[in-house]
Write a protein that holds these residues in place. Structure first.
Motif, PDB file in Angstrom:
ATOM      1  N   GLY A  15       0.775  -1.497   0.170  1.00  0.00           N
ATOM      2  CA  GLY A  15       0.119   0.054  -0.061  1.00  0.00           C
ATOM      3  C   GLY A  15       0.826   1.218  -0.025  1.00  0.00           C
ATOM      4  N   SER A  16       0.095   2.346   0.064  1.00  0.00           N
ATOM      5  CA  SER A  16       0.750   3.564   0.104  1.00  0.00           C
ATOM      6  C   SER A  16       0.357   4.485   1.447  1.00  0.00           C
ATOM      7  CB  SER A  16       0.663   4.356  -1.204  1.00  0.00           C
ATOM      8  OG  SER A  16       0.877   3.815  -2.253  1.00  0.00           O
ATOM      9  N   LEU A  80       6.184  13.597   2.233  1.00  0.00           N
ATOM     10  CA  LEU A  80       6.618  12.033   1.954  1.00  0.00           C
ATOM     11  C   LEU A  80       5.677  11.125   1.272  1.00  0.00           C
ATOM     12  CD1 LEU A  80       9.300  10.219   1.694  1.00  0.00           C
ATOM     13  CD2 LEU A  80       8.854   9.709   4.115  1.00  0.00           C
ATOM     14  N   ARG A  81       5.538  10.858   0.045  1.00  0.00           N
ATOM     15  CA  ARG A  81       4.703   9.921  -0.630  1.00  0.00           C
ATOM     16  C   ARG A  81       5.317   8.715  -0.346  1.00  0.00           C
ATOM     17  NH1 ARG A  81      -0.572   8.372  -1.331  1.00  0.00           N
ATOM     18  NH2 ARG A  81      -0.460   6.937  -3.317  1.00  0.00           N
ATOM     19  N   MET A  82       4.950   7.543  -0.096  1.00  0.00           N
ATOM     20  CA  MET A  82       5.755   6.233   0.180  1.00  0.00           C
ATOM     21  C   MET A  82       4.573   5.576  -0.420  1.00  0.00           C
ATOM     22  SD  MET A  82       6.749   6.433   4.175  1.00  0.00           S
ATOM     23  CE  MET A  82       5.102   6.361   4.917  1.00  0.00           C
ATOM     24  N   ASN A  83       5.099   4.598  -1.615  1.00  0.00           N
ATOM     25  CA  ASN A  83       4.459   3.742  -2.253  1.00  0.00           C
ATOM     26  C   ASN A  83       5.185   2.301  -1.973  1.00  0.00           C
ATOM     27  OD1 ASN A  83       2.726   5.718  -3.487  1.00  0.00           O
ATOM     28  ND2 ASN A  83       4.609   6.116  -4.830  1.00  0.00           N
ATOM     29  N   SER A  84       4.516   1.208  -2.383  1.00  0.00           N
ATOM     30  CA  SER A  84       4.928  -0.028  -2.524  1.00  0.00           C
ATOM     31  C   SER A  84       5.558  -0.336  -1.060  1.00  0.00           C
ATOM     32  CB  SER A  84       5.974  -0.478  -3.482  1.00  0.00           C
ATOM     33  OG  SER A  84       5.450  -0.085  -4.700  1.00  0.00           O
ATOM     34  N   LEU A  85       4.856  -0.017   0.071  1.00  0.00           N
ATOM     35  CA  LEU A  85       5.261  -0.259   1.216  1.00  0.00           C
ATOM     36  C   LEU A  85       5.594  -1.612   1.881  1.00  0.00           C
ATOM     37  CD1 LEU A  85       3.427   2.449   2.965  1.00  0.00           C
ATOM     38  CD2 LEU A  85       5.740   2.464   3.077  1.00  0.00           C
ATOM     39  N   SER A  86       6.430  -1.992   2.616  1.00  0.00           N
ATOM     40  CA  SER A  86       6.714  -3.341   3.099  1.00  0.00           C
ATOM     41  C   SER A  86       6.767  -3.263   4.352  1.00  0.00           C
ATOM     42  CB  SER A  86       7.992  -3.971   2.466  1.00  0.00           C
ATOM     43  OG  SER A  86       8.924  -3.467   2.863  1.00  0.00           O
ATOM     44  N   PRO A  87       6.711  -4.330   5.162  1.00  0.00           N
ATOM     45  CA  PRO A  87       6.809  -4.389   6.862  1.00  0.00           C
ATOM     46  C   PRO A  87       8.353  -3.823   7.049  1.00  0.00           C
ATOM     47  CG  PRO A  87       5.984  -6.530   6.030  1.00  0.00           C
ATOM     48  CD  PRO A  87       6.539  -5.971   4.586  1.00  0.00           C
ATOM     49  N   GLU A  88       9.446  -3.865   6.357  1.00  0.00           N
ATOM     50  CA  GLU A  88      10.553  -3.370   6.748  1.00  0.00           C
ATOM     51  C   GLU A  88      10.745  -1.792   6.686  1.00  0.00           C
ATOM     52  OE1 GLU A  88      10.880  -7.142   5.835  1.00  0.00           O
ATOM     53  OE2 GLU A  88      10.279  -6.135   4.110  1.00  0.00           O
ATOM     54  N   ASP A  89       9.312  -1.200   6.324  1.00  0.00           N
ATOM     55  CA  ASP A  89       9.301   0.301   6.452  1.00  0.00           C
ATOM     56  C   ASP A  89       8.764   0.867   7.653  1.00  0.00           C
ATOM     57  OD1 ASP A  89       8.649   0.095   2.893  1.00  0.00           O
ATOM     58  OD2 ASP A  89      10.477   0.723   3.488  1.00  0.00           O
ATOM     59  N   THR A  90       8.251  -0.105   8.441  1.00  0.00           N
ATOM     60  CA  THR A  90       7.746   0.198   9.578  1.00  0.00           C
ATOM     61  C   THR A  90       8.630   0.600  10.598  1.00  0.00           C
ATOM     62  OG1 THR A  90       6.238  -1.837   9.648  1.00  0.00           O
ATOM     63  CG2 THR A  90       6.796  -0.661  11.923  1.00  0.00           C
ATOM     64  N   ALA A  91       8.412   2.091  10.889  1.00  0.00           N
ATOM     65  CA  ALA A  91       9.176   2.816  11.882  1.00  0.00           C
ATOM     66  C   ALA A  91       8.397   3.985  12.364  1.00  0.00           C
ATOM     67  CB  ALA A  91      10.489   3.117  10.998  1.00  0.00           C
ATOM     68  N   VAL A  92       9.192   4.888  13.187  1.00  0.00           N
ATOM     69  CA  VAL A  92       8.940   6.265  13.482  1.00  0.00           C
ATOM     70  C   VAL A  92       9.150   7.156  12.294  1.00  0.00           C
ATOM     71  CG1 VAL A  92       8.666   7.932  15.110  1.00  0.00           C
ATOM     72  CG2 VAL A  92       8.434   5.592  15.777  1.00  0.00           C
ATOM     73  N   TYR A  93       8.559   7.967  11.946  1.00  0.00           N
ATOM     74  CA  TYR A  93       9.282   8.783  10.815  1.00  0.00           C
ATOM     75  C   TYR A  93       9.452  10.218  11.173  1.00  0.00           C
ATOM     76  CZ  TYR A  93       9.010   5.146   7.123  1.00  0.00           C
ATOM     77  OH  TYR A  93       9.371   4.034   6.449  1.00  0.00           O
ATOM     78  N   TYR A  94      10.514  10.761  10.942  1.00  0.00           N
ATOM     79  CA  TYR A  94      10.709  12.202  11.671  1.00  0.00           C
ATOM     80  C   TYR A  94      11.023  13.164  10.227  1.00  0.00           C
ATOM     81  CZ  TYR A  94      11.496   9.723  15.949  1.00  0.00           C
ATOM     82  OH  TYR A  94      11.303   9.363  17.166  1.00  0.00           O
ATOM     83  N   CYS A  95      10.694  14.410  10.403  1.00  0.00           N
ATOM     84  CA  CYS A  95      11.416  15.527   9.309  1.00  0.00           C
ATOM     85  C   CYS A  95      12.313  16.103  10.225  1.00  0.00           C
ATOM     86  CB  CYS A  95      10.028  16.023   8.654  1.00  0.00           C
ATOM     87  SG  CYS A  95       9.057  16.945   9.916  1.00  0.00           S
ATOM     88  N   ALA A  96      13.059  16.775   9.404  1.00  0.00           N
ATOM     89  CA  ALA A  96      14.136  17.680  10.188  1.00  0.00           C
ATOM     90  C   ALA A  96      14.597  18.703   9.057  1.00  0.00           C
ATOM     91  CB  ALA A  96      15.254  16.878  10.455  1.00  0.00           C
ATOM     92  N   ALA A  97      15.080  19.764   9.372  1.00  0.00           N
ATOM     93  CA  ALA A  97      15.644  20.913   8.628  1.00  0.00           C
ATOM     94  C   ALA A  97      16.849  21.461   8.788  1.00  0.00           C
ATOM     95  CB  ALA A  97      14.414  22.148   8.851  1.00  0.00           C
ATOM     96  N   GLU A  98      17.680  21.684   7.830  1.00  0.00           N
ATOM     97  CA  GLU A  98      18.819  22.267   8.173  1.00  0.00           C
ATOM     98  C   GLU A  98      19.340  23.299   6.689  1.00  0.00           C
ATOM     99  OE1 GLU A  98      21.640  21.676   5.616  1.00  0.00           O
ATOM    100  OE2 GLU A  98      20.600  20.005   4.503  1.00  0.00           O
ATOM    101  N   ARG A  99      20.158  24.180   7.082  1.00  0.00           N
ATOM    102  CA  ARG A  99      20.672  25.169   5.886  1.00  0.00           C
ATOM    103  C   ARG A  99      22.094  24.836   5.428  1.00  0.00           C
ATOM    104  NH1 ARG A  99      18.583  31.035   8.633  1.00  0.00           N
ATOM    105  NH2 ARG A  99      16.939  31.297   7.233  1.00  0.00           N
TER     106      ARG A  99
END
Length: 123
Positions: A15-16, A80-99
């Motif tokens: 899924g996505s 962040l568009r995530m396609n063709s997800l697999s169980p290995e993609d299971t995680a907590v996702y974070y966004c971060a910024a830098e210059r």
């Protein structure tokens, strides 16, 4: 810059899911934004990043071709568009910024972090 990630949830393998990173601050458009993820018992790993203008992106090999990062500076959001997800993609996702002048791929390259959003992919 303050960041807030959202959009996580439970999805079946194949899924996505689309995550969003909403930012506050008038200078958001001057920051490169990266996505990282951390699975239980593992170190935080780089997923992908996008330049301040949206003109360039870089992805980890494990997600290249499946994940797409985009941004809308008028709305102070990065997606962040995530396609063709697999169980290995299971995680907590974070966004971060830098210059920095280059697209950082290390967590230490980033100055500002949002709280994570949980993504769970069932088999």
């Amino acid at each position: 810059v303050q960041l807030q990630a959202s959009g996580g949830g439970l999805v079946q393998a194949g899924g996505s899911l689309t995550l969003s990173c909403a930012a506050s601050g008038r200078t958001f458009s001057t920051y490169n934004v990266g996505w990282f993820r951390q699975a239980p018992g593992k170190e935080r790993e780089f997923v992908g990043t996008i330049t301040w203008s949206g003109g360039d992106t870089s992805y980890a090999g494990s997600v290249k071709g499946r994940f797409i990062i985009s941004r809308d500076n008028a709305k102070n959001t990065v997606t962040l568009r995530m396609n063709s997800l697999s169980p290995e993609d299971t995680a907590v996702y974070y966004c971060a910024a830098e210059r920095g002048p280059l697209l950082g791929r290390r967590a230490s390259d980033y100055d500002y972090w949002g709280q994570g959003t949980q993504v769970t992919v069932s088999s």
